[in-house]
Write an enzyme that holds these catalytic residues in place. Structure first.
Site, PDB file in Angstrom:
ATOM      1  N   ASP A 144      -3.170  -5.600  -6.633  1.00 21.56           N
ATOM      2  CA  ASP A 144      -2.510  -6.831  -6.191  1.00 21.56           C
ATOM      3  C   ASP A 144      -3.371  -8.051  -6.523  1.00 21.56           C
ATOM      4  O   ASP A 144      -2.874  -9.185  -6.498  1.00 21.56           O
ATOM      5  CB  ASP A 144      -2.152  -6.792  -4.694  1.00 21.56           C
ATOM      6  CG  ASP A 144      -3.295  -6.393  -3.792  1.00 21.56           C
ATOM      7  OD1 ASP A 144      -4.150  -5.596  -4.224  1.00 21.56           O
ATOM      8  OD2 ASP A 144      -3.346  -6.870  -2.645  1.00 21.56           O
TER       9      ASP A 144
ATOM     10  N   ASP B 164      -9.660  -9.918   0.392  1.00 18.60           N
ATOM     11  CA  ASP B 164      -8.751  -9.384   1.415  1.00 18.60           C
ATOM     12  C   ASP B 164      -9.141  -9.767   2.850  1.00 18.60           C
ATOM     13  O   ASP B 164      -8.270  -9.870   3.720  1.00 18.60           O
ATOM     14  CB  ASP B 164      -8.709  -7.855   1.330  1.00 18.60           C
ATOM     15  CG  ASP B 164      -7.767  -7.359   0.249  1.00 18.60           C
ATOM     16  OD1 ASP B 164      -6.754  -8.029  -0.016  1.00 18.60           O
ATOM     17  OD2 ASP B 164      -8.038  -6.301  -0.334  1.00 18.60           O
TER      18      ASP B 164
ATOM     19  N   HIS C 122      -4.742 -13.255   0.555  1.00 18.93           N
ATOM     20  CA  HIS C 122      -3.357 -13.132   1.040  1.00 18.93           C
ATOM     21  C   HIS C 122      -3.136 -14.155   2.151  1.00 18.93           C
ATOM     22  O   HIS C 122      -3.998 -14.328   3.030  1.00 18.93           O
ATOM     23  CB  HIS C 122      -3.100 -11.744   1.647  1.00 18.93           C
ATOM     24  CG  HIS C 122      -3.197 -10.609   0.679  1.00 18.93           C
ATOM     25  ND1 HIS C 122      -2.277 -10.402  -0.333  1.00 18.93           N
ATOM     26  CD2 HIS C 122      -4.103  -9.609   0.568  1.00 18.93           C
ATOM     27  CE1 HIS C 122      -2.613  -9.324  -1.014  1.00 18.93           C
ATOM     28  NE2 HIS C 122      -3.725  -8.827  -0.494  1.00 18.93           N
TER      29      HIS C 122
ATOM     30  N   GLU D 145      -8.362  -3.782  -6.555  1.00 16.83           N
ATOM     31  CA  GLU D 145      -6.994  -3.357  -6.219  1.00 16.83           C
ATOM     32  C   GLU D 145      -5.972  -4.201  -6.982  1.00 16.83           C
ATOM     33  O   GLU D 145      -6.144  -5.411  -7.161  1.00 16.83           O
ATOM     34  CB  GLU D 145      -6.769  -3.421  -4.697  1.00 16.83           C
ATOM     35  CG  GLU D 145      -5.603  -2.558  -4.261  1.00 16.83           C
ATOM     36  CD  GLU D 145      -5.587  -2.269  -2.758  1.00 16.83           C
ATOM     37  OE1 GLU D 145      -6.375  -2.844  -1.996  1.00 16.83           O
ATOM     38  OE2 GLU D 145      -4.744  -1.434  -2.369  1.00 16.83           O
TER      39      GLU D 145
ATOM     40  N   HIS E  65     -12.263  -7.990  -6.301  1.00 14.32           N
ATOM     41  CA  HIS E  65     -11.727  -6.704  -5.832  1.00 14.32           C
ATOM     42  C   HIS E  65     -10.861  -6.095  -6.927  1.00 14.32           C
ATOM     43  O   HIS E  65     -10.110  -6.802  -7.600  1.00 14.32           O
ATOM     44  CB  HIS E  65     -10.903  -7.009  -4.565  1.00 14.32           C
ATOM     45  CG  HIS E  65     -10.291  -5.845  -3.887  1.00 14.32           C
ATOM     46  ND1 HIS E  65     -10.798  -4.569  -3.911  1.00 14.32           N
ATOM     47  CD2 HIS E  65      -9.177  -5.777  -3.091  1.00 14.32           C
ATOM     48  CE1 HIS E  65     -10.033  -3.775  -3.189  1.00 14.32           C
ATOM     49  NE2 HIS E  65      -9.039  -4.483  -2.687  1.00 14.32           N
TER      50      HIS E  65
ATOM     51  N   HIS F 297     -12.373  -4.118   1.688  1.00 13.94           N
ATOM     52  CA  HIS F 297     -12.130  -2.808   2.256  1.00 13.94           C
ATOM     53  C   HIS F 297     -12.249  -1.668   1.234  1.00 13.94           C
ATOM     54  O   HIS F 297     -11.921  -0.517   1.571  1.00 13.94           O
ATOM     55  CB  HIS F 297     -10.747  -2.789   2.931  1.00 13.94           C
ATOM     56  CG  HIS F 297      -9.597  -2.901   1.951  1.00 13.94           C
ATOM     57  ND1 HIS F 297      -8.554  -2.008   1.970  1.00 13.94           N
ATOM     58  CD2 HIS F 297      -9.335  -3.742   0.945  1.00 13.94           C
ATOM     59  CE1 HIS F 297      -7.684  -2.317   1.022  1.00 13.94           C
ATOM     60  NE2 HIS F 297      -8.143  -3.361   0.383  1.00 13.94           N
TER      61      HIS F 297
ATOM     62  N   HIS G 263       0.860  -1.199   0.000  1.00 15.74           N
ATOM     63  CA  HIS G 263       0.000   0.000   0.000  1.00 15.74           C
ATOM     64  C   HIS G 263       0.886   1.236   0.000  1.00 15.74           C
ATOM     65  O   HIS G 263       0.829   2.043   0.931  1.00 15.74           O
ATOM     66  CB  HIS G 263      -0.914   0.031   1.234  1.00 15.74           C
ATOM     67  CG  HIS G 263      -2.133  -0.822   1.091  1.00 15.74           C
ATOM     68  ND1 HIS G 263      -2.880  -1.245   2.162  1.00 15.74           N
ATOM     69  CD2 HIS G 263      -2.775  -1.304  -0.001  1.00 15.74           C
ATOM     70  CE1 HIS G 263      -3.902  -1.965   1.733  1.00 15.74           C
ATOM     71  NE2 HIS G 263      -3.856  -2.017   0.425  1.00 15.74           N
TER      72      HIS G 263
ATOM     73  N   TYR H 282      -2.541  -7.298  10.014  1.00 13.36           N
ATOM     74  CA  TYR H 282      -3.326  -7.023   8.807  1.00 13.36           C
ATOM     75  C   TYR H 282      -4.619  -6.299   9.184  1.00 13.36           C
ATOM     76  O   TYR H 282      -4.988  -5.287   8.588  1.00 13.36           O
ATOM     77  CB  TYR H 282      -3.625  -8.371   8.158  1.00 13.36           C
ATOM     78  CG  TYR H 282      -4.262  -8.355   6.804  1.00 13.36           C
ATOM     79  CD1 TYR H 282      -3.480  -8.463   5.654  1.00 13.36           C
ATOM     80  CD2 TYR H 282      -5.638  -8.285   6.659  1.00 13.36           C
ATOM     81  CE1 TYR H 282      -4.067  -8.490   4.400  1.00 13.36           C
ATOM     82  CE2 TYR H 282      -6.230  -8.312   5.419  1.00 13.36           C
ATOM     83  CZ  TYR H 282      -5.438  -8.424   4.287  1.00 13.36           C
ATOM     84  OH  TYR H 282      -6.019  -8.448   3.050  1.00 13.36           O
TER      85      TYR H 282
END
Ligand code: FEO
Length: 396
Positions: free
Chosen positions: A83, A164, A225, A81, A79, A145, A23, A192
């Site tokens: 990653d 996530d 993750h 994002e 998601h 998130h 991040h 986390y």
């Protein structure tokens, strides 16, 4: 590598052993991370999430060990994002007819990231896709998130893939919770939650409650993750409930920044008072400590104490940066104490108090200031301050 986690369902993601910040640089990933992707082979084939773009080749190689990527029918994008979506453009080159499945916000986000002219199926909570023997049901999870976030559930396998949520930045050669070091696992899960999800506690409580009301059995939680929770998925669900309810213990975290050592002397004496009173203490010099670790230690602490020397009528800059981060966590149900040394006009203590007032938190005790170096009387006052703060922590 590709690993069959359930007959017909494969983990095809990658382990990023060397990533040390995440991040941007808001999160230190000292144990590395993983980008998990799951391939479900049925009459139809679905890939659930992809990986960071730089690992697209490894993901494709892993998929090829099971099936030709051209055969993929659905790519579930839980998601946006990067990653998890970074490898999507490369995968879509190999299976241009595959349908991308996600929320409306996901569709908008993926388009803005990649401008891909892909066949996209927008889904809502409880929508279902049949793969043959198995089906996938979707649960929208906005703000866990990002606004686009979604969980995917396979009823036939009692498998929840929440992206996530319930993850850990934890690179391991093992893929399951029961195979790995338990202390490191829970340490990374707490880190986390503290650094990514802490301000979202109310949303998390509501989502867990919603899922519990659905009465769906969950045998395995496979996040995006870290390792897969198969031994006791309730363990991580209960941990999330504990953290989201702001449950805390009789523990205080002291974070300080010092110019010539006077504020440090105060911090150590305050710690002595707390320890003598039987309160667990963690003490950090913000200038030399890992912010991600400090935040994790604060997650289950009832008391936070912040100290800074004064510089230009303000707190020192590393403390200012850390407290801006803490402010964003919107901590609740905590006692706050403030202390610091100054040379002439002062200002650090007031600025720290003001920062917490902005989020409606007042200090639990009158703040403690010392001119230049604390003498023996002032050190005694610091010790007393620790004892008084301990009483507040114990009785809050
Ligand atoms: Fe792991 Fe929100 O990305």
């Amino acid at each position: 590598m590709a690993l069959e986690i359930i007959p017909g369902i494969y983990s095809v993601g990658v382990v990023d052993w060397n990533v040390r910040s995440f991040h941007g640089h808001t999160y230190s990933t000292n144990r590395g991370s993983t980008y998990n992707s799951y391939l479900i082979v049925d009459e139809k084939i679905a890939l659930v999430d992809t990986v960071l773009g730089s690992f697209a080749g490894e993901l494709i190689e892993n998929i090829r060990k099971i099936i030709a990527p051209e055969k993929i029918d659905y790519i579930i994008a839980n998601h946006v994002e990067t990653d998890h979506s970074g490898a999507l453009p490369e995968i879509m080159k190999l299976c241009p007819k595959a349908k991308v499945v996600g929320t409306q916000k996901c569709k908008e986000g993926l388009f803005k990231h990649y401008y891909g002219n892909w066949d996209f199926q927008v889904v809502h909570s409880q929508d279902k896709i049949s793969l043959g023997k198995r089906s996938l049901t979707f649960i929208e999870a906005p703000m866990i998130h990002w606004p686009d976030s979604m969980f995917t559930y396979c009823l036939e396998e009692q498998l929840l893939m929440p992206n996530d949520a319930f993850g850990q930045h934890y690179a391991t050669s093992q893929r399951f919770d029961d195979e790995t070091d338990q202390c490191a696992l829970m340490d990374e899960a707490a880190k986390y939650y503290a650094n990514i999800l802490w301000p979202l506690g109310p949303v998390i409580l509501k989502k867990i409650e919603e899922i519990q009301k659905l009465n769906i059995p969950i045998k395995i939680i496979a996040p995006s993750h870290g390792v897969i929770w198969r031994k006791d998925p309730e363990r991580i669900i209960n941990s999330y409930l504990y953290w989201a309810k702001n449950s805390v213990k009789e523990k205080a975290v002291i974070v300080y920044e010092t110019m010539w050592g006077a504020t440090e002397k105060m911090a150590r004496k305050i710690a002595e008072g707390l320890i003598q009173s039987g309160i667990e203490v963690k003490l950090f010099d913000v200038a030399t400590s890992d912010r991600t670790e400090m935040t994790k230690e604060m997650l289950d602490s009832k008391g936070f104490l912040f100290g800074s020397s004064t510089h230009d009528n303000d707190m020192l800059p590393m403390m200012a940066g850390f407290l801006e981060f803490v402010k964003g966590l919107r901590p609740k149900n905590r006692a706050i104490g403030v202390f610091g040394s100054y040379g002439w006009a002062g200002g650090a203590v007031k600025e720290i108090e003001n920062l917490f007032k902005e989020i409606d938190i007042n200090t639990a005790l009158e703040s403690l200031s010392v001119k230049y170096i604390p003498d023996q009387d002032e050190l005694n006052k610091c010790f007393e301050y620790g004892i008084n703060f301990a009483n507040i922590v114990r009785n809050k």
